[in-house]
Design a protein around this motif. Structure first.
Motif, PDB file in Angstrom:
ATOM      1  N   PRO A 288     108.088 -91.375  -2.766  1.00  0.00           N
ATOM      2  CA  PRO A 288     108.139 -92.425  -3.795  1.00  0.00           C
ATOM      3  C   PRO A 288     109.324 -93.374  -3.642  1.00  0.00           C
ATOM      4  CG  PRO A 288     107.731 -90.273  -4.779  1.00  0.00           C
ATOM      5  CD  PRO A 288     108.139 -90.024  -3.359  1.00  0.00           C
ATOM      6  N   LYS A 289     110.328 -92.975  -2.886  1.00  0.00           N
ATOM      7  CA  LYS A 289     111.522 -93.809  -2.711  1.00  0.00           C
ATOM      8  C   LYS A 289     111.347 -94.828  -1.583  1.00  0.00           C
ATOM      9  CE  LYS A 289     114.507 -89.964  -4.180  1.00  0.00           C
ATOM     10  NZ  LYS A 289     114.736 -90.472  -5.551  1.00  0.00           N
ATOM     11  N   VAL A 290     110.443 -94.542  -0.638  1.00  0.00           N
ATOM     12  CA  VAL A 290     110.285 -95.426   0.524  1.00  0.00           C
ATOM     13  C   VAL A 290     108.968 -96.197   0.509  1.00  0.00           C
ATOM     14  CG1 VAL A 290     111.771 -93.965   1.942  1.00  0.00           C
ATOM     15  CG2 VAL A 290     109.289 -93.591   1.973  1.00  0.00           C
ATOM     16  N   ASP A 291     108.072 -95.831  -0.380  1.00  0.00           N
ATOM     17  CA  ASP A 291     106.783 -96.513  -0.468  1.00  0.00           C
ATOM     18  C   ASP A 291     106.989 -97.950  -0.950  1.00  0.00           C
ATOM     19  OD1 ASP A 291     104.144 -97.385  -1.144  1.00  0.00           O
ATOM     20  OD2 ASP A 291     103.547 -95.307  -1.421  1.00  0.00           O
ATOM     21  N   PRO A 292     106.394 -98.944  -0.257  1.00  0.00           N
ATOM     22  CA  PRO A 292     106.492-100.335  -0.723  1.00  0.00           C
ATOM     23  C   PRO A 292     105.945-100.518  -2.147  1.00  0.00           C
ATOM     24  CG  PRO A 292     105.719-100.275   1.536  1.00  0.00           C
ATOM     25  CD  PRO A 292     105.724 -98.854   1.048  1.00  0.00           C
ATOM     26  N   LYS A 293     105.052 -99.617  -2.558  1.00  0.00           N
ATOM     27  CA  LYS A 293     104.490 -99.671  -3.911  1.00  0.00           C
ATOM     28  C   LYS A 293     105.190 -98.665  -4.832  1.00  0.00           C
ATOM     29  CE  LYS A 293     100.901-102.511  -3.261  1.00  0.00           C
ATOM     30  NZ  LYS A 293     100.534-103.666  -4.119  1.00  0.00           N
TER      31      LYS A 293
ATOM     32  N   GLU B 108     107.026 -98.729  -7.330  1.00  0.00           N
ATOM     33  CA  GLU B 108     106.977 -98.911  -8.781  1.00  0.00           C
ATOM     34  C   GLU B 108     105.718 -98.301  -9.385  1.00  0.00           C
ATOM     35  OE1 GLU B 108     109.321-100.096 -10.797  1.00  0.00           O
ATOM     36  OE2 GLU B 108     110.578-100.100  -9.008  1.00  0.00           O
ATOM     37  N   ASN B 109     104.656 -98.218  -8.604  1.00  0.00           N
ATOM     38  CA  ASN B 109     103.396 -97.674  -9.118  1.00  0.00           C
ATOM     39  C   ASN B 109     103.463 -96.167  -9.363  1.00  0.00           C
ATOM     40  OD1 ASN B 109     102.075-100.078  -9.302  1.00  0.00           O
ATOM     41  ND2 ASN B 109     100.890 -99.852  -7.431  1.00  0.00           N
ATOM     42  N   TYR B 110     104.401 -95.488  -8.702  1.00  0.00           N
ATOM     43  CA  TYR B 110     104.509 -94.047  -8.886  1.00  0.00           C
ATOM     44  C   TYR B 110     104.869 -93.698 -10.332  1.00  0.00           C
ATOM     45  CZ  TYR B 110     104.100 -92.995  -3.896  1.00  0.00           C
ATOM     46  OH  TYR B 110     103.639 -92.849  -2.615  1.00  0.00           O
ATOM     47  N   LYS B 111     105.562 -94.609 -11.006  1.00  0.00           N
ATOM     48  CA  LYS B 111     105.928 -94.367 -12.400  1.00  0.00           C
ATOM     49  C   LYS B 111     104.686 -94.292 -13.288  1.00  0.00           C
ATOM     50  CE  LYS B 111     110.297 -96.872 -11.842  1.00  0.00           C
ATOM     51  NZ  LYS B 111     111.098 -98.052 -12.260  1.00  0.00           N
ATOM     52  N   LYS B 112     103.607 -94.960 -12.841  1.00  0.00           N
ATOM     53  CA  LYS B 112     102.379 -95.019 -13.633  1.00  0.00           C
ATOM     54  C   LYS B 112     101.566 -93.729 -13.539  1.00  0.00           C
ATOM     55  CE  LYS B 112     102.067-100.015 -12.802  1.00  0.00           C
ATOM     56  NZ  LYS B 112     101.249-101.101 -12.189  1.00  0.00           N
ATOM     57  N   PHE B 113     101.834 -92.912 -12.520  1.00  0.00           N
ATOM     58  CA  PHE B 113     101.111 -91.645 -12.411  1.00  0.00           C
ATOM     59  C   PHE B 113     102.071 -90.501 -12.043  1.00  0.00           C
ATOM     60  CE2 PHE B 113     101.106 -93.297  -8.120  1.00  0.00           C
ATOM     61  CZ  PHE B 113     101.050 -92.206  -7.252  1.00  0.00           C
ATOM     62  N   SER B 114     103.295 -90.625 -12.541  1.00  0.00           N
ATOM     63  CA  SER B 114     104.325 -89.631 -12.204  1.00  0.00           C
ATOM     64  C   SER B 114     103.931 -88.217 -12.643  1.00  0.00           C
ATOM     65  CB  SER B 114     105.666 -90.026 -12.831  1.00  0.00           C
ATOM     66  OG  SER B 114     105.561 -90.100 -14.243  1.00  0.00           O
ATOM     67  N   GLY B 115     103.295 -88.105 -13.796  1.00  0.00           N
ATOM     68  CA  GLY B 115     102.876 -86.791 -14.267  1.00  0.00           C
ATOM     69  C   GLY B 115     101.887 -86.143 -13.319  1.00  0.00           C
ATOM     70  N   SER B 116     100.887 -86.927 -12.896  1.00  0.00           N
ATOM     71  CA  SER B 116      99.878 -86.418 -11.963  1.00  0.00           C
ATOM     72  C   SER B 116     100.494 -86.118 -10.609  1.00  0.00           C
ATOM     73  CB  SER B 116      98.744 -87.440 -11.804  1.00  0.00           C
ATOM     74  OG  SER B 116      98.089 -87.660 -13.034  1.00  0.00           O
TER      75      SER B 116
ATOM     76  N   MET C 243      92.634 -87.239  -9.129  1.00  0.00           N
ATOM     77  CA  MET C 243      92.557 -88.374  -8.218  1.00  0.00           C
ATOM     78  C   MET C 243      92.346 -89.729  -8.910  1.00  0.00           C
ATOM     79  SD  MET C 243      90.320 -88.685  -4.716  1.00  0.00           S
ATOM     80  CE  MET C 243      91.317 -87.411  -3.940  1.00  0.00           C
ATOM     81  N   PRO C 244      91.494 -89.818  -9.936  1.00  0.00           N
ATOM     82  CA  PRO C 244      91.320 -91.123 -10.595  1.00  0.00           C
ATOM     83  C   PRO C 244      92.597 -91.677 -11.222  1.00  0.00           C
ATOM     84  CG  PRO C 244      89.516 -89.650 -11.147  1.00  0.00           C
ATOM     85  CD  PRO C 244      90.558 -88.810 -10.465  1.00  0.00           C
ATOM     86  N   ARG C 245      93.606 -90.824 -11.437  1.00  0.00           N
ATOM     87  CA  ARG C 245      94.851 -91.268 -12.065  1.00  0.00           C
ATOM     88  C   ARG C 245      95.851 -91.828 -11.043  1.00  0.00           C
ATOM     89  NH1 ARG C 245      96.085 -86.174 -16.163  1.00  0.00           N
ATOM     90  NH2 ARG C 245      93.916 -85.815 -16.819  1.00  0.00           N
ATOM     91  N   ILE C 246      95.586 -91.613  -9.761  1.00  0.00           N
ATOM     92  CA  ILE C 246      96.518 -92.068  -8.725  1.00  0.00           C
ATOM     93  C   ILE C 246      96.463 -93.590  -8.612  1.00  0.00           C
ATOM     94  CG2 ILE C 246      97.115 -91.951  -6.271  1.00  0.00           C
ATOM     95  CD1 ILE C 246      95.764 -89.216  -6.179  1.00  0.00           C
ATOM     96  N   LYS C 247      97.612 -94.225  -8.726  1.00  0.00           N
ATOM     97  CA  LYS C 247      97.680 -95.673  -8.641  1.00  0.00           C
ATOM     98  C   LYS C 247      97.926 -96.131  -7.204  1.00  0.00           C
ATOM     99  CE  LYS C 247      97.117 -95.807 -13.043  1.00  0.00           C
ATOM    100  NZ  LYS C 247      95.785 -96.153 -13.596  1.00  0.00           N
TER     101      LYS C 247
END
Length: 210
Positions: free
Chosen positions: A67-72, A74-82, A131-135
């Motif tokens: 999550p620290k090196v992914d260009p996206k 910021e999207n990890y915050k949207k599915f951090s729980g999953s 899987m449907p929750r993954i952004k």
């Protein structure tokens, strides 16, 4: 790092189990099995018994880094729980494989192929539900040129992919009781079919929503 306390506990427990089991392990530990569930590769116990815990440390480190090196990122915050559930589930999966390996080398009568395929099937079922929750991101999920190019395509593909993974997991658990060769062929068919449907659907959705 508190969100990965569950994983740390299982890794620590795996090391403790390895240390306790080490004196009782055969000099050459079975570490790989063929399609008939017969051991066909053996490693020296001095490092084989710690392979599982060390692998879990490497995998957890990668999951923390991604999550620290992914260009996206910021999207990890949207599915951090999953994401956290997936990471912990992944570590538990490898913990179970480690326990089964230790048990087999202690002389327990275990059908490794049966246990592993059931575990993989259960893993697919759980992953499919989340899987449907993954952004949209570049490391986790169904990554095709079309899902990466379009967020709508990503969302629709993962909604369908979630159902496909659950179905695949159920089918894996059902074929786990078949004889070795049929089990292996069935597993290949299930995986290839799931990947093909996911890939083809992402292309169809891309052309629909571009």
């Amino acid at each position: 790092m508190r969100k990965y306390v569950f994983s740390f506990l299982f890794i620590a427990l795996s090391f403790v189990i390895s240390l306790i089991a080490l004196p009782y392990m055969p000099d050459q530990m079975a570490m790989h099995w063929n399609i008939n569930g017969e051991a066909d590769q053996f490693w020296n116990k001095s490092y084989a018994v710690f392979f599982g815990p060390l692998l879990m440390i490497v995998m957890l480190s990668l999951f923390v880094l991604l999550p620290k090196v992914d260009p996206k990122k910021e999207n990890y915050k949207k599915f951090s729980g999953s994401y956290n559930i997936f990471v912990n589930m992944f570590i538990v999966f490898f913990f179970l494989l480690h326990i089964v390996t230790i048990g087999y080398n202690l002389g327990l009568d275990l059908d490794i192929s049966l246990v592993v395929i059931i575990a993989v099937g259960l893993f697919f079922i759980i992953l499919g539900n989340y899987m449907p929750r993954i952004k949209h991101n570049y490391f986790m999920g169904i990554r095709t040129p079309w899902t990466l190019a379009n967020e709508k395509t990503w969302t629709k593909t993962h909604q369908l992919g979630g159902k496909m993974f659950v179905l695949a997991g159920v089918c894996m658990m059902l074929i786990s009781f078949l004889p070795g060769l049929y089990k292996f062929i069935g597993l290949l068919i299930i995986i290839i079919f799931t990947l093909l449907i996911s890939t083809i659907s992402s292309y169809i959705y891309f052309n629909r929503y571009k």
